[in-house]
Design an enzyme around this catalytic site. Sequence first.
Site, PDB file in Angstrom:
ATOM      1  N   ASP A 188       0.599  -0.786   0.375  1.00 55.31           N
ATOM      2  CA  ASP A 188      -0.148  -0.168  -0.027  1.00 55.31           C
ATOM      3  C   ASP A 188       0.621   1.280  -0.254  1.00 55.31           C
ATOM      4  O   ASP A 188       2.122   1.484   0.248  1.00 55.31           O
ATOM      5  CB  ASP A 188      -1.172  -0.291   1.283  1.00 55.31           C
ATOM      6  CG  ASP A 188      -0.619  -0.380   2.671  1.00 55.31           C
ATOM      7  OD1 ASP A 188       1.194  -1.001   2.684  1.00 55.31           O
ATOM      8  OD2 ASP A 188      -0.429   0.273   3.743  1.00 55.31           O
ATOM      9  N   GLU A 233      -0.877  -1.766   4.995  1.00 51.92           N
ATOM     10  CA  GLU A 233      -0.079  -1.555   6.032  1.00 51.92           C
ATOM     11  C   GLU A 233       0.077  -0.480   7.080  1.00 51.92           C
ATOM     12  O   GLU A 233       0.495  -0.338   8.315  1.00 51.92           O
ATOM     13  CB  GLU A 233       1.783  -2.258   5.784  1.00 51.92           C
ATOM     14  CG  GLU A 233       2.764  -2.116   7.294  1.00 51.92           C
ATOM     15  CD  GLU A 233       3.256  -0.683   7.443  1.00 51.92           C
ATOM     16  OE1 GLU A 233       3.700  -0.489   8.870  1.00 51.92           O
ATOM     17  OE2 GLU A 233       2.670   0.445   7.017  1.00 51.92           O
TER      18      GLU A 233
END
Length: 403
Positions: free
Chosen positions: A88, A146
């Site tokens: 991400d 995350e």
Amino acid sequence: MQRSEHMSLQTELMAKLAADKPELISLRRYLHAHPEVSYHEKHTAAYIKHYYEQLGMTPQDFGTGYGFVVDIHGGLPGQTLAVRADFDALPVQEENDLPFKSVNPGVMHACGHDVHTAYLMVLAKALNELRDQLHGTIRILHQPAEEVAPGGAPDMIAGGVLTGVANVIGAHIQTTMPTGYIGYHAGPTQAGGARFDLTITGHGGHASMPQLSNDAIVAGSYFVTAAQTIVSRRLDPFAFGTVTIGSFDGASAAYNAIRQQVVLKGDVRVMAEDTRKLIHQQVATLAKGLEAMFGVTCDLQYQEGAPVMVNDPDFTDQVATALKSTNLAGVTEVGDCGALNPSEDFAFYNHYVPSTYFYVGAAVADGKVHPHHSPDFLVNEDSLLIAAEAMGTAVVAYSQAQG
């Protein structure tokens, strides 16, 4: 005999990775140019999966988000080792002038997850080509989200991603460490985190008649100051903890109006779980005290984030020994870097199985610091191959230890 087999597999793997360096950089640059924030990584996940499918490998989804794994089944018996990378990006507007600059406004790979993903893709490709020489199964674990608490790790774990997994290894590139340096640390290694939203509601009124109001700004200001005493007066001086008020929303267009409501956002970092519990309790106690002292009401929404990352000492020593004993091109030092302040949801894996997380230096050549999460975050692309080689070395050592 085992030593010569190890060197043969190690040499083959390093040769494949070196040959694939152009592809590695190309993959990273594509990912960097097309970032997606946590829980919205639809196209990123599809791109990574397509890469594996073109190689004849089969991605398997885990969890409710975009996370998935690709299993590489070795030709020899052994345990399952998971290797994890996150994919991400962050809600940051990129300021770098790069040919592969982010094309998505307000979104940027400002932490290096594009590097993590690219190196693991190329490493997985090479390991798959050498799978007949590997013991057990290598689980290539691509994790989303995350950057947003509690993170994508607990969702994938709840989905069963660690079923049958004996150990997990992860790595993070670090622009605060020189390129060529690999850092590791055993025991508590990265801080656990939490965050909270505190809404304070009083009674608004005219600034000339404060006695008829309960000023939410005054109550909130008291909380900001009092919260600092949690660390200075409630924690053991040898314990690590921080309480930060990152936002105080009490804005108003009026000069002469007493604010009825304010919203505060706070961040907490700890290096021990008992410290986490104490800070949570103290924040709640202070909020309750505001109600009695200022006649306001407080709505506290407190969310625990990643736990303290505790690297398994024996497994960390095993990985560090492998890295130190192998003469990797581009690696100038492998050393204990000590504990780091940021939180990381890899800590959830540590909580379930013996795991370790190491760091790959990625500072740019001119010596200028480009901090993580900043709009000018920049990595030395030499770190991509170093990361792939370092993780590959750890995987080979793990495999051969079972022979």
